[in-house]
Write an enzyme that holds these catalytic residues in place. Structure first.
Site, PDB file in Angstrom:
ATOM      1  N   LYS A 191       0.856  -1.191   0.000  1.00  0.00           N
ATOM      2  CA  LYS A 191       0.000   0.000   0.000  1.00  0.00           C
ATOM      3  C   LYS A 191       0.901   1.253   0.000  1.00  0.00           C
ATOM      4  CE  LYS A 191      -0.287   0.031   5.005  1.00  0.00           C
ATOM      5  NZ  LYS A 191      -0.967  -0.526   6.172  1.00  0.00           N
ATOM      6  N   ARG A 202     -11.999   0.222  14.142  1.00  0.00           N
ATOM      7  CA  ARG A 202     -11.900   0.893  12.849  1.00  0.00           C
ATOM      8  C   ARG A 202     -12.852   0.183  11.890  1.00  0.00           C
ATOM      9  NH1 ARG A 202      -5.968   1.290  10.182  1.00  0.00           N
ATOM     10  NH2 ARG A 202      -6.420  -0.881   9.702  1.00  0.00           N
ATOM     11  N   TYR A 223      13.358  32.256   1.273  1.00  0.00           N
ATOM     12  CA  TYR A 223      12.197  33.055   1.696  1.00  0.00           C
ATOM     13  C   TYR A 223      12.368  33.523   3.136  1.00  0.00           C
ATOM     14  CZ  TYR A 223       9.466  31.349  -2.304  1.00  0.00           C
ATOM     15  OH  TYR A 223       9.003  31.073  -3.554  1.00  0.00           O
ATOM     16  N   MET A 233       8.634  24.733  -2.585  1.00  0.00           N
ATOM     17  CA  MET A 233       7.818  23.724  -3.251  1.00  0.00           C
ATOM     18  C   MET A 233       8.677  22.786  -4.111  1.00  0.00           C
ATOM     19  SD  MET A 233       4.589  24.238  -5.797  1.00  0.00           S
ATOM     20  CE  MET A 233       3.602  25.184  -4.653  1.00  0.00           C
TER      21      MET A 233
HETATM   22  C1  LIG Z   1      -0.175  -1.599   6.701  1.00  0.00           C
HETATM   23  C2  LIG Z   1      -0.777  -2.853   7.166  1.00  0.00           C
HETATM   24  C3  LIG Z   1       0.032  -3.960   7.452  1.00  0.00           C
HETATM   25  C4  LIG Z   1       1.546  -3.919   7.384  1.00  0.00           C
HETATM   26  O1  LIG Z   1       2.094  -3.119   8.412  1.00  0.00           O
HETATM   27  P1  LIG Z   1       3.670  -3.068   8.672  1.00  0.00           P
HETATM   28  O2  LIG Z   1       3.788  -2.460  10.006  1.00  0.00           O
HETATM   29  O3  LIG Z   1       4.243  -2.173   7.624  1.00  0.00           O
HETATM   30  O4  LIG Z   1       4.177  -4.453   8.566  1.00  0.00           O
HETATM   31  C5  LIG Z   1      -0.602  -5.136   7.809  1.00  0.00           C
HETATM   32  N1  LIG Z   1      -1.954  -5.207   7.895  1.00  0.00           N
HETATM   33  C6  LIG Z   1      -2.756  -4.162   7.638  1.00  0.00           C
HETATM   34  C7  LIG Z   1      -4.225  -4.315   7.762  1.00  0.00           C
HETATM   35  C8  LIG Z   1      -2.197  -2.955   7.274  1.00  0.00           C
HETATM   36  O5  LIG Z   1      -2.995  -1.905   7.029  1.00  0.00           O
END
Ligand SMILES: *Cc1c(COP(=O)(O)O)cnc(C)c1O
Length: 383
Positions: free
Chosen positions: A36, A135, A275, A323
């Site tokens: 992700k 969550r 700046y 930027m």
């Molecule tokens: C991001 C995530 C992981 C992995 O987390 P790490 O700490 O990077 O290993 C595992 N499970 C879920 C649901 C996540 O959102």
């Protein structure tokens, strides 16, 4: 086109991390590579290609957009699991292409079944359990009904997994909460069993949980940060090292980020640089400008704080991060010139700038700093 900066992925470092993880994981535990956040800034397309070439064939993503990138890159050769958001209109694509996804509410379960019926196929689902993160996830009192529903619609549902996520396994201060989550997860497993149904696999662990609570590894682990060569927290690293004779970090950073000097300028004592007035030259100075700024993910909070490597020496960011540009004090470097390599993350000579060093400077987590690195920077695998 010449690019402002480039990100390199070190394949040997990744191989090292994979073999370390293999040693830490139980024998039959499936390794799911969490990609992700653009593979934690490494570049999802390039990273999954490298991972696949090194034997990884299970990937976890957050949403359909990321799933599509992995699918377009590796196709049906790998398993893709969406841990987060799938909109109704995307269920069709996911189910048709055998993409697995978390289900954490009855509405999505019903929609998945409805869509699977239309396609005359099975939705591959992972039922997520609420164990205390508050969550997403089914609560215990919903489970019996969910189990019965899955049995009734088994023609259209492939019950692949039962899962949950821990609320902070990287810190001892959450120990009690995580222990409680483990207990609640086991109770959920039991409810399904009582109803005469079992998932193919059970999975709960991220990087921190895999290391700190090995029993959470179960049938599959979802590993993000460790595979990139970084620790979820200092606490997890220290806990690991305490159990070992050899006190060296077994992981290697995969990412490097490099740019170059676009201009060098001499500034007189008493002049302000950039700046506003946040930096004043206390003596005659030499200042290098780098074509990187907060729009590329180099946080503005590193103004007057960040460090880079030039000519094998550590140099400080001066003035505010713009930027698209930042300025560096290169007064100490004799032959510095336009075009010289600038290392933002990585090694040069005997020195290194680590990802963790950004956290020390501005309280950003490894995770946050990495995932904010601009997607548009080219990524290259270094073999
Ligand atoms: C991001 C995530 C992981 C992995 O987390 P790490 O700490 O990077 O290993 C595992 N499970 C879920 C649901 C996540 O959102």
């Amino acid at each position: 086109m010449h690019r402002n900066s480039i990100i390199e992925l070190n394949q040997e470092a990744y191989q090292n991390n994979l073999s370390f993880l293999k040693k830490m994981l139980g024998k039959n535990v499936i390794f799911s590579s969490v990609v992700k956040g653009n593979a934690y800034g490494h570049g999802i397309k390039e990273f999954v290609t490298m991972a696949y070439n090194n034997g990884v064939n299970h990937f976890s993503v957050f949403d359909v957009e990321e799933a599509k990138i992995v699918f377009d890159t590796l196709g049906n050769n790998v398993t893709i699991m969406i841990m987060g958001f799938v909109a109704d209109e995307d269920l069709h694509w996911a189910i048709k292409n055998n993409i697995e996804f978390f289900v954490f509410e009855r509405y999505r379960l019903a929609m998945a079944i409805k869509t699977a019926k239309k396609i005359k196929s099975k939705a591959k689902i992972h039922i997520e359990i609420e164990t205390g993160m508050n969550r997403t996830g089914f609560t215990k009192k919903e489970l019996s009904r969910v189990a019965k529903y899955i049995i009734k619609e088994s023609e259209y549902i492939d019950f692949v997994g039962l899962c949950t996520h821990y609320a902070g396994a990287e810190s001892i201060s959450n120990y009690y909460r995580v222990e409680n989550q483990i207990k609640l997860f086991k109770e959920a497993v039991a409810v399904f069993k009582e109803n005469g149904i079992e998932p193919k696999i059970k999975h709960t662990a991220c990087s921190a949980a895999s290391m700190m609570f090995p029993e959470t590894q179960m049938d599959l682990v979802r590993i993000g940060i460790l595979q990139y060569g970084l620790w979820p927290s200092q606490e997890v690293l220290v806990t690991y090292l305490n159990s070992k004779k050899k006190k060296t970090d077994p992981l290697q950073r995969v990412i490097s980020w490099k740019s170059e000097i676009m201009n060098v300028k001499h500034v007189k004592s008493g002049e302000f640089i950039g700046y506003g007035t946040s930096y004043m030259a206390k003596e005659h100075m030499k200042v290098a400008t780098i074509p990187l700024g907060y729009s590329h993910g180099y946080s503005r909070s590193l103004s007057n704080q960040g460090r880079v490597l030039i000519e094998g020496k550590r140099c400080g960011v001066i003035g505010t991060i713009n930027m698209n540009m930042l300025t560096i004090d290169v007064s100490e470097i004799d032959n510095v010139k336009k075009g010289d390599e600038v290392v933002i993350i990585g090694n040069q000579g005997d020195l290194a700038i680590t990802v963790a060093s950004f956290g020390e400077l501005n309280n950003q987590l490894n995770y946050e700093f990495l995932s904010r690195i601009s997607k548009s920077i080219p990524r290259k695998i270094i073999e």
